[in-house]
Structure formats: C-alpha cells, structure tokens
Scaffold this active site. Structure first.
Site, mmCIF file in Angstrom:
data_model
loop_
_atom_site.group_PDB
_atom_site.id
_atom_site.type_symbol
_atom_site.label_atom_id
_atom_site.label_comp_id
_atom_site.label_asym_id
_atom_site.label_seq_id
_atom_site.Cartn_x
_atom_site.Cartn_y
_atom_site.Cartn_z
ATOM 1 C CE1 TYR A 48 -76.347 101.606 30.627
ATOM 2 C CE2 TYR A 48 -78.653 100.973 30.633
ATOM 3 C CZ TYR A 48 -77.619 101.705 31.161
ATOM 4 O OH TYR A 48 -77.865 102.528 32.236
ATOM 5 C CG HIS A 132 -75.590 107.442 30.176
ATOM 6 N ND1 HIS A 132 -75.321 106.261 29.539
ATOM 7 C CD2 HIS A 132 -75.878 107.091 31.447
ATOM 8 C CE1 HIS A 132 -75.442 105.250 30.366
ATOM 9 N NE2 HIS A 132 -75.774 105.729 31.543
#
Length: 298
Positions: A48, A132
């Site tokens: 991110y 993730h």
C-alpha cells in the site's frame, strides 16, 4: 468472534481503519484524527506504501499525547512486490517465474520485508502480520517463517488475507491456524461458509472495503433505509453493524473527519437476528475482485 487485544491487554474496538490507498502526510493526518475518535486498529500493507505515513502518525501521537504504542494495534501484510526503493532486496516475489525469487530464499525475502515494515512503522514489533495472498508454491513456507517470528515476539498475531478454507486447512497441518483472515464480505457476497469456518476454528474475520457496495448503490435501498430510520443511523452504519453482528471486524476507509466519527459510532445499537437475516437475503454470491491477482481461481 475472538478477542483481539493490544499488547497492553486492551480489547481492540470492533471497527478498524482501512488505509489503502492513502499515503504520506494525508495518511498521517487521517490516522491522527481516527485515534481522536477512538480507532485503535489500523490496517495497512507493505504494497500500500502507507507504512511510512502510519509510522509518522504513531510517532507523533505517542510523543504529543498520552497514547502509548502498546495501546495501538498495527496490522500489515507481506505482499509480492517492493514498496520502498532502498529495500535491500529488490524484485517481484513469491512467483516461480521471477528471476528475483530464484536468487533468494523465502525466509530471506520475508525477513527483509518484515524488517522494512518495522523500520517504516517506527516500531520494534507488529501486532498482526498477514500473508496478503495464497501465493502458489510459497505461502506454506512463508507461514513457517511467520510462525517463527511469532515465537520470537516480533509478531503477536499471524494471519492471512484473501485465503480460502482449503488454504487455511494446509496451514493448520503445518502447525498453526491463522488468527485472522481479511476478506471481502458484503450483503451481496456474504461468504457464509467462511464465516462458519472462522467461528469453528477461532479465526477473527476482518472485512476490507465493507462499505463499497453501499457507495456503489448495489444494495437494497428500501431495506437499509427502513433499518436506518428505526435505529436513527445511516445506511453505512447499518452495514458496519451487520458485519459486527456476524462476527466480523469491518475496516472502512475514509479521510473525511465526519465519516470517521460516523463509522465508529456503531456501538450503541445491535441488529436483531431477523434483521441480520434480512440483510443476508440480498446475497447473490458476488465477488467484487478476484481474491488474488496473482492466483486467479485458487
């Protein structure tokens, strides 16, 4: 729903702050305001590129207020790429076609990523570390490294994101069931099987983008409006409460100060079982995104 606590032993509020795609000073200001409202769980990921801004915010808050690091719950993820130009290892990871992965062990990559996250977040431990995606051929070994990091006290909770039940069953065979699974859940994509599996196995579900389908107008407006009027709440607040009443911790994201307060103001009412089922009735097994860009169909 299991009890997730900060390092100081305080229970984490059942609404967290999602941060993608906020970065830098914008993210730092948003997190600062979120803590004023009452948020204590902040969700991010190395890809991110927001860990730096989050680290700035935590540093400011702990130096300028009474907030202590051990009262904050920071969750980040191990992804497949690099977020920072000065990372010792550069490349695309957990992909058998990557020339970079062939030069390094999975443990080397995971340790490099975790150390970089600790640096950017300005902390010496992570409250929660997630894989993730279920990277094919790699997630089992990643998990083994994460279990060792937990044993060493570098990470308090280890979990996954975008994993299916069959992936988590493999992790259980390796030695430890994930404490957390962060997935997409919506009234039009209820994931009931995953919800039941989580309850049976002591897994805390967290839901990313929980208000996306409200914003996009994909939900039955009449049902939500009726419940909003009954409880004196907004339609987004009804959906957040629906998540909580199903045993999930929603992670809404906004940089709007008024919406931050509104998203956290969901603890003074509770939906009835019948109302939870009414919202559940919108389900059409919708999946907004493929759970993994790298692992379609897994």
């Amino acid at each position: 729903m299991i009890e997730i606590t900060t390092k100081s032993g305080k229970q984490v509020p059942l609404v967290g702050l999602g941060t993608y795609p906020l970065q830098g000073e914008v993210l730092a200001r948003t997190v600062t305001e979120a803590f004023k409202v009452g948020f204590r769980l902040i969700d991010t990921s190395d890809d991110y590129r927001g860990e730096t801004g989050l680290g700035t915010a935590i540093s400011r808050l702990t130096s300028e207020t009474d907030l202590k690091r051990d009262d904050v719950f920071i969750q980040t993820k191990i992804s497949q790429d690099n977020a920072y130009g000065d990372e010792p290892l550069e490349g695309v990871w957990f992909n058998r076609h990557s020339k970079y992965q062939n030069r390094h062990s999975v443990e080397e990559v995971v340790m490099d990523k975790v150390n970089t996250s600790l640096r950017e977040l300005r902390t010496d431990y992570l409250d929660s570390l997630l894989v993730h995606y279920p990277f094919p051929g790699y997630y089992e070994e990643i998990w083994e490294v994460m279990m060792r990091l937990k044993e060493q006290g570098v990470v308090r909770y280890i979990g996954v994101s975008n994993f299916h039940i069959r992936h988590m069953e493999k992790l259980k065979e390796i030695g430890e069931c994930p404490a957390i699974n962060e997935i997409y859940i919506s009234p039009i994509g209820t994931k009931q099987e995953e919800v039941e599996y989580a309850a049976e196995n002591g897994i805390q579900l967290m839901t990313y983008s929980p208000l996306m389908d409200v914003v996009h107008g994909n939900l039955d407006e009449a049902i939500l409006e009726s419940l909003a009027q009954k409880y004196g709440k907004t339609k987004p607040q009804i959906i957040l409460r629906w998540n909580i009443d199903r045993g999930c911790i929603p992670l809404p994201r906004t940089k709007n100060i008024k919406r931050l307060s509104s998203n956290f103001d969901v603890f003074d009412f509770k939906l009835t079982n019948e109302e939870v089922e009414t919202i559940f009735g919108m389900n059409r097994n919708h999946q907004y995104l493929v759970e993994s860009k790298q692992c379609p169909g897994l």
